[in-house]
Design a protein around this motif. Structure first.
Motif, PDB file in Angstrom:
ATOM      1  N   UNK A 144       0.802  -1.218   0.000  1.00 19.27           N
ATOM      2  CA  UNK A 144       0.000   0.000   0.000  1.00 19.27           C
ATOM      3  C   UNK A 144       0.840   1.276   0.000  1.00 19.27           C
ATOM      4  N   UNK A 145       2.005   1.240   0.607  1.00 25.31           N
ATOM      5  CA  UNK A 145       2.835   2.432   0.659  1.00 25.31           C
ATOM      6  C   UNK A 145       3.242   2.955  -0.701  1.00 25.31           C
ATOM      7  N   UNK A 146       3.345   2.082  -1.689  1.00 25.01           N
ATOM      8  CA  UNK A 146       3.777   2.479  -3.023  1.00 25.01           C
ATOM      9  C   UNK A 146       2.651   2.424  -4.048  1.00 25.01           C
ATOM     10  N   UNK A 147       1.411   2.453  -3.593  1.00 25.03           N
ATOM     11  CA  UNK A 147       0.281   2.479  -4.525  1.00 25.03           C
ATOM     12  C   UNK A 147       0.160   3.842  -5.199  1.00 25.03           C
ATOM     13  N   UNK A 148      -0.321   3.866  -6.425  1.00 21.15           N
ATOM     14  CA  UNK A 148      -0.601   5.123  -7.108  1.00 21.15           C
ATOM     15  C   UNK A 148      -1.945   5.671  -6.630  1.00 21.15           C
ATOM     16  N   UNK A 149      -2.213   6.926  -6.949  1.00 18.46           N
ATOM     17  CA  UNK A 149      -3.491   7.528  -6.569  1.00 18.46           C
ATOM     18  C   UNK A 149      -4.654   6.797  -7.223  1.00 18.46           C
ATOM     19  N   UNK A 150      -4.475   6.374  -8.474  1.00 20.38           N
ATOM     20  CA  UNK A 150      -5.535   5.651  -9.172  1.00 20.38           C
ATOM     21  C   UNK A 150      -5.829   4.317  -8.493  1.00 20.38           C
ATOM     22  N   UNK A 151      -4.775   3.636  -8.046  1.00 19.33           N
ATOM     23  CA  UNK A 151      -4.969   2.358  -7.355  1.00 19.33           C
ATOM     24  C   UNK A 151      -5.720   2.563  -6.040  1.00 19.33           C
ATOM     25  N   UNK A 152      -5.346   3.601  -5.294  1.00 14.89           N
ATOM     26  CA  UNK A 152      -6.005   3.875  -4.020  1.00 14.89           C
ATOM     27  C   UNK A 152      -7.474   4.225  -4.222  1.00 14.89           C
ATOM     28  N   UNK A 153      -7.763   4.982  -5.289  1.00 12.27           N
ATOM     29  CA  UNK A 153      -9.157   5.333  -5.571  1.00 12.27           C
ATOM     30  C   UNK A 153      -9.975   4.092  -5.892  1.00 12.27           C
ATOM     31  N   UNK A 154      -9.396   3.165  -6.626  1.00 16.24           N
ATOM     32  CA  UNK A 154     -10.106   1.922  -6.953  1.00 16.24           C
ATOM     33  C   UNK A 154     -10.427   1.135  -5.688  1.00 16.24           C
ATOM     34  N   UNK A 155      -9.495   1.086  -4.753  1.00 15.29           N
ATOM     35  CA  UNK A 155      -9.733   0.394  -3.487  1.00 15.29           C
ATOM     36  C   UNK A 155     -10.809   1.092  -2.662  1.00 15.29           C
ATOM     37  N   UNK A 156     -10.734   2.433  -2.618  1.00 22.07           N
ATOM     38  CA  UNK A 156     -11.699   3.198  -1.818  1.00 22.07           C
ATOM     39  C   UNK A 156     -13.113   3.063  -2.387  1.00 22.07           C
TER      40      UNK A 156
END
Length: 230
Positions: A144-156
């Motif tokens: 998770x520390x190296x996730x991109x913003x797009x990846x984090x948005x998909x998870x959220x």
């Protein structure tokens, strides 16, 4: 460089080797040791399922000689799934997050069906925790520390959709990530003894990081979290 030989229908193992100054001797010696060990213990390597993953961030990359096991060439791949985590040769986590989100969304359908059957909210939340949250948070301290913003948005988006379905407040993935990093750094991480305390004994020595990728990885963050408690 990582190689993942598989023993047929039994176990999966991985060999990690470092190639320094274009010298492959040490890496190939490790593979040879594995072959000998398997022979001595009456095990047969399944070369058809064995994959080689090469991680190389040099500006001038050079091709390596094919890796041979028992006379058969090992396939070189861009991604490799190991212990439920998809590792890419560029050490990004987009492929892993894509797979994770897809699996979680499949279970969101089941969650909605349970809601349609008028199950109690407590049951719906338990179902989310067991079947969706467990997927989203699998090995979260690693990636998770190296996730991109797009990846984090998909998870959220998955969490928000589940929250609307259960009509409850669900744990934030960032909070889970921080808490698990702190917990593992304190007692459960196998490399906990490697943290170097300062002479005061109250804080740990910060790790030097030359790349953003290393700065956002587990160990620097864990040291920061432990030091912030004092």
């Amino acid at each position: 460089m990582q190689v993942g030989p598989q023993l047929p229908d039994r176990t999966t193992t991985a060999v990690v080797g470092l190639i320094s100054h274009n010298d492959e001797t040490a890496y190939r010696r490790e593979i040879s040791h594995l072959e000998v060990w398997c022979q001595e213990n009456h095990l047969l390597l399944n070369v058809s399922k064995t994959k080689e993953l090469i991680v190389d961030f040099r500006k001038q990359q050079r091709s390596l000689h094919p890796l041979l096991i028992s006379g058969s060439e090992v396939e070189s791949v861009d991604t490799f799934r190991y212990l439920g985590v998809t590792i890419s040769q560029d050490l990004t986590w987009t492929q892993h997050i894509t797979t994770t989100v897809k699996k979680a969304r499949q279970r969101l359908y089941l969650l909605r069906r349970l809601r349609d059957f008028k199950l109690p909210l407590r049951v719906l939340k338990n179902f989310y925790t067991c079947t969706i949250d467990s997927i989203l948070c699998g090995s979260i301290t690693m990636w998770m520390g190296n996730c991109t913003k797009q990846d984090l948005l998909a998870l959220k988006r998955v969490v928000r959709s589940a929250a609307r379905t259960t009509r409850t407040t669900l744990p934030n993935l960032q909070d889970i990530y921080v808490e698990r990093c702190r917990s593992r750094a304190k007692r459960s991480h196998p490399a906990h003894s490697l943290f170097s305390p300062l002479p005061s004994g109250r804080r740990f020595r910060c790790l030097r990081t030359k790349t953003e990728r290393l700065k956002k990885s587990f160990f620097p963050l864990a040291v920061h979290l432990l030091n912030s408690e004092h």
